[in-house]
Scaffold this motif. Structure first.
Motif, short mmCIF file in Angstrom:
data_model
loop_
_atom_site.label_atom_id
_atom_site.label_comp_id
_atom_site.label_asym_id
_atom_site.label_seq_id
_atom_site.Cartn_x
_atom_site.Cartn_y
_atom_site.Cartn_z
N GLU A 228 0.84 -1.20 0.00
CA GLU A 228 0.00 0.00 0.00
C GLU A 228 0.88 1.27 0.00
N ASP A 229 2.02 1.20 0.72
CA ASP A 229 2.93 2.35 0.74
C ASP A 229 3.45 2.65 -0.67
N PHE A 230 3.78 1.56 -1.40
CA PHE A 230 4.28 1.77 -2.77
C PHE A 230 3.19 2.35 -3.67
N SER A 231 1.95 1.94 -3.40
CA SER A 231 0.85 2.46 -4.21
C SER A 231 0.72 3.98 -4.01
N TYR A 232 0.77 4.44 -2.75
CA TYR A 232 0.75 5.89 -2.49
C TYR A 232 1.97 6.57 -3.11
N ALA A 233 3.13 5.93 -2.93
CA ALA A 233 4.37 6.53 -3.43
C ALA A 233 4.26 6.80 -4.94
N LYS A 234 3.71 5.82 -5.65
CA LYS A 234 3.54 5.99 -7.11
C LYS A 234 2.64 7.18 -7.42
N GLU A 235 1.55 7.26 -6.65
CA GLU A 235 0.62 8.38 -6.90
C GLU A 235 1.28 9.73 -6.62
N LEU A 236 2.29 9.71 -5.74
CA LEU A 236 3.00 10.96 -5.43
C LEU A 236 4.21 11.18 -6.35
N GLY A 237 4.42 10.23 -7.29
CA GLY A 237 5.57 10.32 -8.20
C GLY A 237 6.88 10.04 -7.48
N ASN A 249 25.65 20.92 9.22
CA ASN A 249 25.44 22.37 9.13
C ASN A 249 25.51 23.06 10.49
N GLU A 250 24.91 22.46 11.49
CA GLU A 250 25.04 22.99 12.87
C GLU A 250 25.26 21.80 13.75
N GLY A 251 26.50 21.53 14.12
CA GLY A 251 26.80 20.31 14.85
C GLY A 251 26.66 19.13 13.89
N CYS A 252 26.20 18.00 14.39
CA CYS A 252 26.00 16.86 13.50
C CYS A 252 24.67 16.17 13.82
N SER A 253 23.85 16.03 12.81
CA SER A 253 22.59 15.30 12.94
C SER A 253 22.68 14.09 12.02
N ALA A 254 22.12 12.99 12.45
CA ALA A 254 22.17 11.79 11.60
C ALA A 254 20.92 10.95 11.81
N ARG A 255 20.54 10.23 10.77
CA ARG A 255 19.36 9.37 10.87
C ARG A 255 19.40 8.33 9.75
N VAL A 256 18.80 7.16 10.03
CA VAL A 256 18.58 6.16 8.98
C VAL A 256 17.10 5.83 9.01
N SER A 257 16.44 5.95 7.87
CA SER A 257 15.01 5.61 7.82
C SER A 257 14.55 5.47 6.37
N PRO A 258 13.43 4.78 6.16
CA PRO A 258 12.86 4.78 4.82
C PRO A 258 12.36 6.19 4.51
N ARG A 259 12.49 6.59 3.25
CA ARG A 259 11.99 7.92 2.84
C ARG A 259 11.34 7.84 1.47
N LEU A 260 10.40 8.73 1.25
CA LEU A 260 9.84 8.89 -0.08
C LEU A 260 10.80 9.78 -0.86
N ILE A 261 11.22 9.30 -2.01
CA ILE A 261 12.20 10.04 -2.81
C ILE A 261 11.52 10.51 -4.10
N THR A 262 11.53 11.80 -4.30
CA THR A 262 10.81 12.36 -5.46
C THR A 262 11.51 12.02 -6.78
N ALA A 263 10.75 12.09 -7.87
CA ALA A 263 11.26 11.67 -9.18
C ALA A 263 12.44 12.52 -9.64
N ASP A 264 12.53 13.76 -9.17
CA ASP A 264 13.64 14.61 -9.64
C ASP A 264 14.94 14.39 -8.86
N SER A 265 14.93 13.51 -7.86
CA SER A 265 16.16 13.22 -7.12
C SER A 265 16.96 12.14 -7.88
N PRO A 266 18.28 12.32 -8.00
CA PRO A 266 19.07 11.28 -8.67
C PRO A 266 18.99 9.94 -7.93
N LEU A 267 18.63 9.96 -6.64
CA LEU A 267 18.54 8.71 -5.88
C LEU A 267 17.33 7.88 -6.29
N ASN A 268 16.35 8.54 -6.94
CA ASN A 268 15.15 7.83 -7.40
C ASN A 268 15.51 6.73 -8.40
#
Ligand code: NDP
Ligand code: HSE
Length: 395
Positions: A228-237, A249-268
């Motif tokens: 179902e997540d993939f179905s929404y993702a497709k609808e969002l491109g 940028n200010e100190g260090c922030s880090a995270r690992v998680s699933p993300r929705l990646i838009t079509a214009d990102s090279p990571l898509n």
């Protein structure tokens, strides 16, 4: 000629032997003459062409004065640590694909290498065959790196791609990834995000010069992602990727998680076992690194390239690492972004209103909303007051 020993004759270790065998002449012409003298493993390999090189006692290797480089492809942080340490103390350089050990003991092993005029190199520990460590250590030395953002685990990217494109089931694709030699011995490390987390911790340590511990990084794997997540993702491109990131940028922030990646990102476009990493730095701006993130020969190539460096620069330490001083990370609740939220239809309007949703997708019984930009803390506070929430995924 430099005599090399390989610790662990599994997926990567057997690849190391193959790469050195196949490209020995080429590497010799480029300045490093290498030959594999020993292969250490606990298993027997009847009929294997390299069985004459197999030994079970590590001391046979460590006491042979001809050995100048060890390729550690055993994995784990117990025997691999003990053997690597002993080798370095004897002035034998160690090249590894073992991110668990690099993350846990890298600073100590690099310090031992320095003391004994040899090297502890770990190109293959992050991004498989993609030369990320060398790029950060050499090519980007005039740059202030402020952000690393990317796909750092081949197994999960393989699983997500197959689920997305073929509608394949999670367990079935994980099994395929294991058969192809991409997954960790215990694949929990892949699917729960721990492997990607160790890799981003290594990169953050390299950039900052201080130790970033993977246990300090908030991490979420891919086991909750469904069709179902993939179905929404497709609808969002969009596509869904497991993203590891750190931001300086200010100190260090880090995270690992699933993300929705838009079509214009090279990571898509990064699919299957491939990894893709965007590095943002102050002079160069964005640069993108792409290639096979796991697998026998791609990973082995990176291990052998490190061995090549050790042979070429024998008697001196190559590379740059980090100290044991801990880097304190920012509160992950302060990180800002948009959130995709699934909520039942009875509560969708209220959720859209409270989350400042820019977009609402209606399905039969539930809706998908995209929130306004807000901090994680703000978002979670709103979420607590909402009924009917099914799940959320970060953008
Ligand atoms: P494998 O399990 O295929 O190979 C490891 C080999 O080392 C096995 O044959 C194992 O034997 C042997 N071994 C384990 N402990 C010892 C020991 N104490 N003494 C001698 N031999 C030992 O793993 P991979 O090749 O897949 O991975 C190796 C390392 O590389 C890991 O750290 C992994 O995270 C990393 N890596 C793997 C990649 C991949 O694509 N596979 C890519 C990048 C990094 P046994 O099977 O009996 O335990
Ligand atoms: N299991 C790891 C992956 C191996 O799938 O990315 C490469 O580090």
């Amino acid at each position: 000629m430099a005599e090399v020993a390989v610790f662990g004759y599994g997926t990567v270790g057997s690849g190391v032997v193959e790469v050195i065998d196949k490209n020995a002449e080429l590497m010799k012409s480029r300045g490093a003459d290498m030959h594999v003298k020993y292969v250490l493993d606990i298993r027997d390999f009847p009929g294997d062409p390299n069985s004459s090189k197999l030994v079970k006692d590590v001391d046979v290797i460590l006491n042979d004065p001809e050995i100048s480089v060890v390729c550690e492809t055993m994995g784990g942080a117990t025997f691999a640590y003990e053997y690597s340490k002993k080798a370095l103390e004897k002035g034998i350089s160690v090249c590894t694909s073992n991110k668990e050990l690099v993350e846990a003991k890298g600073a100590e092993l690099m310090a031992i290498a320095r003391e004994h005029s040899c090297s502890y190199l770990f190109e293959a520990s992050v991004g498989g065959g993609i030369p990320l460590i060398r790029t950060i250590n050499d090519a980007l030395t005039a740059e202030r790196i402020d952000r690393i953002y990317g796909i750092l685990n081949g197994t999960t990217n393989y699983i997500l791609t197959k689920m997305d494109e073929d509608g394949a089931g999670f367990d079935e694709v994980l099994k395929e990834a294991q058969e192809k030699g991409y997954a960790e011995k215990d694949p929990t490390a892949d699917i729960e995000g721990h492997d990607a987390c160790r890799k981003i911790a290594i990169l953050a340590s390299l950039v900052s010069g201080k130790k970033v511990s993977w246990t300090d990084i908030e991490t979420e794997g891919i086991t909750n992602i469904d069709t179902e997540d993939f179905s929404y993702a497709k609808e969002l491109g969009c596509s869904i990727k497991l993203i590891a990131m750190c931001d300086f940028n200010e100190g260090c922030s880090a995270r690992v998680s699933p993300r929705l990646i838009t079509a214009d990102s090279p990571l898509n476009c990064v699919k299957g076992v491939f990894n893709g990493v965007l590095i943002h730095s102050d002079m160069l701006d964005d640069s993108l690194y792409y290639g096979r993130g796991a697998g026998k020969l791609a990973t082995a190539s990176a291990v052998v390239a490190d061995a090549f460096e050790c042979v070429r620069f024998a008697g001196q330490e190559v590379g740059r690492g980090w100290t044991d001083e801990a880097l304190k990370l920012n509160d992950p609740g302060d990180m800002k972004g948009r959130f995709f939220v699934r909520v039942d239809n009875a509560n969708a309007d209220e959720a859209a209103d409270k989350l400042g949703a820019e977009k609402v997708i209606k399905h039969d019984k539930e809706s998908g909303l995209v929130s306004a930009v807000m901090s994680e803390t703000e978002f979670k506070k709103i979420l607590e007051g909402l009924a009917g929430v099914i799940k959320f995924i970060r953008f």
